[in-house]
Structure formats: structure tokens, C-alpha cells
Design an enzyme around this catalytic site. Structure first.
Site, PDB file in Angstrom:
ATOM      1  N   ASP A  29       0.795  -1.242   0.000  1.00 28.48           N
ATOM      2  CA  ASP A  29       0.000   0.000   0.000  1.00 28.48           C
ATOM      3  C   ASP A  29       0.824   1.288   0.000  1.00 28.48           C
ATOM      4  O   ASP A  29       0.450   2.267   0.659  1.00 28.48           O
ATOM      5  CB  ASP A  29      -0.963   0.006   1.190  1.00 28.48           C
ATOM      6  CG  ASP A  29      -1.940  -1.150   1.162  1.00 28.48           C
ATOM      7  OD1 ASP A  29      -1.901  -1.952   0.217  1.00 28.48           O
ATOM      8  OD2 ASP A  29      -2.752  -1.267   2.103  1.00 28.48           O
ATOM      9  N   GLU A  77      -4.678  -0.765  -1.350  1.00 25.24           N
ATOM     10  CA  GLU A  77      -5.975  -0.848  -0.680  1.00 25.24           C
ATOM     11  C   GLU A  77      -6.937   0.083  -1.398  1.00 25.24           C
ATOM     12  O   GLU A  77      -6.595   1.238  -1.662  1.00 25.24           O
ATOM     13  CB  GLU A  77      -5.842  -0.428   0.801  1.00 25.24           C
ATOM     14  CG  GLU A  77      -7.174  -0.530   1.557  1.00 25.24           C
ATOM     15  CD  GLU A  77      -7.062  -0.175   3.045  1.00 25.24           C
ATOM     16  OE1 GLU A  77      -5.930  -0.035   3.551  1.00 25.24           O
ATOM     17  OE2 GLU A  77      -8.121  -0.053   3.687  1.00 25.24           O
ATOM     18  N   LYS A 134      -6.760  -4.802  -3.155  1.00 25.76           N
ATOM     19  CA  LYS A 134      -7.370  -5.466  -2.004  1.00 25.76           C
ATOM     20  C   LYS A 134      -8.364  -4.531  -1.325  1.00 25.76           C
ATOM     21  O   LYS A 134      -8.078  -3.350  -1.136  1.00 25.76           O
ATOM     22  CB  LYS A 134      -6.287  -5.917  -1.022  1.00 25.76           C
ATOM     23  CG  LYS A 134      -5.441  -4.796  -0.432  1.00 25.76           C
ATOM     24  CD  LYS A 134      -4.311  -5.389   0.391  1.00 25.76           C
ATOM     25  CE  LYS A 134      -3.505  -4.364   1.145  1.00 25.76           C
ATOM     26  NZ  LYS A 134      -4.217  -3.587   2.149  1.00 25.76           N
ATOM     27  N   LYS A 137      -7.541  -4.959   4.867  1.00 28.17           N
ATOM     28  CA  LYS A 137      -6.218  -4.632   5.384  1.00 28.17           C
ATOM     29  C   LYS A 137      -5.208  -5.711   4.967  1.00 28.17           C
ATOM     30  O   LYS A 137      -4.121  -5.395   4.508  1.00 28.17           O
ATOM     31  CB  LYS A 137      -6.258  -4.500   6.915  1.00 28.17           C
ATOM     32  CG  LYS A 137      -7.263  -3.455   7.427  1.00 28.17           C
ATOM     33  CD  LYS A 137      -7.062  -2.110   6.763  1.00 28.17           C
ATOM     34  CE  LYS A 137      -8.000  -1.060   7.345  1.00 28.17           C
ATOM     35  NZ  LYS A 137      -8.056   0.148   6.494  1.00 28.17           N
ATOM     36  N   VAL A 162       3.295   0.212   4.220  1.00 32.04           N
ATOM     37  CA  VAL A 162       2.571   0.916   5.290  1.00 32.04           C
ATOM     38  C   VAL A 162       1.143   0.382   5.455  1.00 32.04           C
ATOM     39  O   VAL A 162       0.585  -0.183   4.530  1.00 32.04           O
ATOM     40  CB  VAL A 162       2.513   2.421   4.957  1.00 32.04           C
ATOM     41  CG1 VAL A 162       3.889   3.017   4.950  1.00 32.04           C
ATOM     42  CG2 VAL A 162       1.791   2.714   3.648  1.00 32.04           C
ATOM     43  N   THR A 163       0.570   0.615   6.648  1.00 29.04           N
ATOM     44  CA  THR A 163       1.246   1.022   7.880  1.00 29.04           C
ATOM     45  C   THR A 163       1.588  -0.247   8.667  1.00 29.04           C
ATOM     46  O   THR A 163       0.911  -1.252   8.538  1.00 29.04           O
ATOM     47  CB  THR A 163       0.382   1.941   8.766  1.00 29.04           C
ATOM     48  OG1 THR A 163      -0.824   1.259   9.148  1.00 29.04           O
ATOM     49  CG2 THR A 163       0.032   3.216   8.039  1.00 29.04           C
ATOM     50  N   CYS A 167      -2.076  -2.603   7.776  1.00 28.60           N
ATOM     51  CA  CYS A 167      -2.073  -3.507   6.619  1.00 28.60           C
ATOM     52  C   CYS A 167      -0.848  -4.419   6.574  1.00 28.60           C
ATOM     53  O   CYS A 167      -0.939  -5.555   6.105  1.00 28.60           O
ATOM     54  CB  CYS A 167      -2.205  -2.707   5.336  1.00 28.60           C
ATOM     55  SG  CYS A 167      -3.856  -1.995   5.177  1.00 28.60           S
ATOM     56  N   GLN A 207       8.602 -14.659  20.691  1.00 28.87           N
ATOM     57  CA  GLN A 207       8.216 -16.063  20.851  1.00 28.87           C
ATOM     58  C   GLN A 207       8.834 -16.948  19.763  1.00 28.87           C
ATOM     59  O   GLN A 207       8.186 -17.832  19.201  1.00 28.87           O
ATOM     60  CB  GLN A 207       6.690 -16.207  20.839  1.00 28.87           C
ATOM     61  CG  GLN A 207       5.966 -15.347  21.877  1.00 28.87           C
ATOM     62  CD  GLN A 207       4.486 -15.587  21.876  1.00 28.87           C
ATOM     63  OE1 GLN A 207       4.034 -16.709  22.089  1.00 28.87           O
ATOM     64  NE2 GLN A 207       3.713 -14.544  21.625  1.00 28.87           N
TER      65      GLN A 207
END
Ligand code: TIU
Length: 224
Positions: A29, A77, A134, A137, A162-163, A167, A207
Site C-alpha cells: 500500500d 488498498e 485489495k 487490510k 505501510v502502515t 495492513c 516467541q
């Protein structure tokens, strides 16, 4: 170096191994609606100058990736002119100065085909590169991205754009669930909120790489 050679990129939480031939550079985006004044990002109340700062770095990575022969994916987007793909929950959310579909200085806000929907000139797609339009997001929701990547033999994604926490993070999570190994380039992504960028980067590599890997672009450029 052939594109089938396995490269090891220093990253968090540990080295990201990939081959150029089976990796796509996914640029999320980087369109005028988010990066330039007068677009969707600014109508939401944001200072869009924050995002423009990553453009030169993104440009260097894009040129190096193209020179290495890698697959490039650009996402945008945006919605159809009749807004039939824009759920009311998205259209009516918040108190923007202009809503999706209203006419702004770069045409109708977040509508496909309008000037504001174009990818910024510095990162303009070349013929043959994949462009994904799209409505959401995440870049996998209601698009053919997964099919196109599978057809191209892509298993790894290097992501920028971004951001970070909207997204980009949505796309990383969608990709992770579909089995892609994903690396997010920390100096090629940005948020309107620095604290959200920092938190999103940490969430990706925490993780043991629960969502993926993070690294600055310098190491990638050195490998390419
Ligand atoms: N508002 C915001 O931070 N982002 C979006 O609405 N879309 C993307 O992140 N591309």
C-alpha cells in the site's frame, strides 16, 4: 550467485534463510492515499509526512531486488466505485474529514482508478510485476495473492510498506497462517504512530518468530 542459492540474512529472532527464486518482495500500500497529503490517511487525522520518510530506502531495496531477479508484488488498498466491496463497518467508522468514496484533492478517497489510489511514482510497478488490489487490510483477503504466489513457486516473503501495525501486520499474519516464511524490513515500513510500529515489530519476532522475522535493509542489500 544463482537465484537458487540459499542466503542467510541476520535477523530477529535468528537468521532468515531464503532463496531469491522462491521469495517475493511484497510492497504494501505505498500509494498516494496513505503517503501524500489529501488522501485517506490524512482524512483519518494522521500526519502523513511520517510515512514519506521510508520512501528512499524502499526504493533502494526495490531496485536491488529487481536487479537480483526477484518476484515483486505491489498491493493497493481500495474499493470499487459503487462501494459494493466496502462493508458499512469500514465506511462509517470514526469521524474522518472525508469518507471513503468522497471527492478529495486526489480524486475519490480510496477508490480504485483514482489518482490517490496510485502507487507513488518512486515505487511505480514495472510491467510484469504483480499488482494486488485489495478491499481489506490483509493482502490475502478477497484477492488472488495466494494463488499467484503458489503458481510462482513462492514460499518466502520479504515485506515492506505501510502502515506497520495495520495492513502490514494483517498481511504478515495472513501469510504466516498460509505457511509463508516472512521477513519484515524494519526501515522500509512505518506507522503514523511510532509506538505502534515498535510494538508491531516486536510482536512479529517475539516467541521465536511467532509471526516471522525482522531485519533492517542493510543486511539484505549486502547479500544481494
Ligand atoms: N490507517 C492505517 O494506519 N492504515 C490503513 O488504513 N491501511 C493500511 O495500513 N494500508
Amino acid at each position: 550467485m544463482t537465484t537458487r542459492h540459499t542466503l542467510q540474512l541476520a535477523a530477529l529472532p535468528f537468521a532468515f534463510g531464503f532463496q531469491v527464486a522462491s521469495t517475493a518482495l511484497v510492497i504494501i500500500d505505498m500509494q498516494r492515499d496513505f503517503v501524500e497529503p489529501g488522501g485517506f490517511g490524512e482524512t483519518l487525522g494522521n500526519d502523513v509526512s511520517q510515512l514519506a520518510r521510508i520512501v528512499p530506502t524502499c526504493q533502494v531495496v526495490l531496485h536491488a531486488w529487481r536487479a537480483a531477479g526477484g518476484v515483486v508484488v505491489h498491493t493497493r488498498e481500495g474499493h470499487l466505485g459503487d462501494l459494493s466491496d466496502c462493508p458499512p463497518a469500514k465506511l462509517n467508522r470514526g469521524q474522518p474529514t472525508l469518507r471513503i468514496g468522497d471527492v478529495g484533492p486526489m480524486g475519490r478517497i480510496l477508490i480504485r482508478g483514482e489518482p490517490g489510489h496510485q502507487i507513488i511514482a518512486e515505487l511505480a510497478p514495472l510491467a510484469g510485476e504483480i499488482i494486488i488490489d485489495k478491499p481489506g487490510k490483509g493482502a490475502f483477503y478477497a484477492t488472488s495473492l495466494h494463488t499467484m504466489l503458489q503458481q510462482a513457486g513462492i514460499t518466502h516473503l520479504i515485506v515492506m510498506g505501510v502502515t506497520t501495525e495495520v495492513c502490514v501486520q494483517s498481511t504478515l499474519r495472513e501469510a504466516n497462517d498460509r505457511g509463508y516464511d516472512c521477513l519484515l524490513l524494519t526501515d522500509c515500513t512505518n506507522s503514523y504512530f511510532p509506538q505502534f510500529k515498535a510494538a508491531a515489530l516486536a510482536m512479529v519476532h517475539a516467541q521465536g518468530g511467532i509471526v516471522g522475522w525482522t531485519a533492517a535493509s542493510g543486511g539484505l542489500l549486502a547479500l544481494l
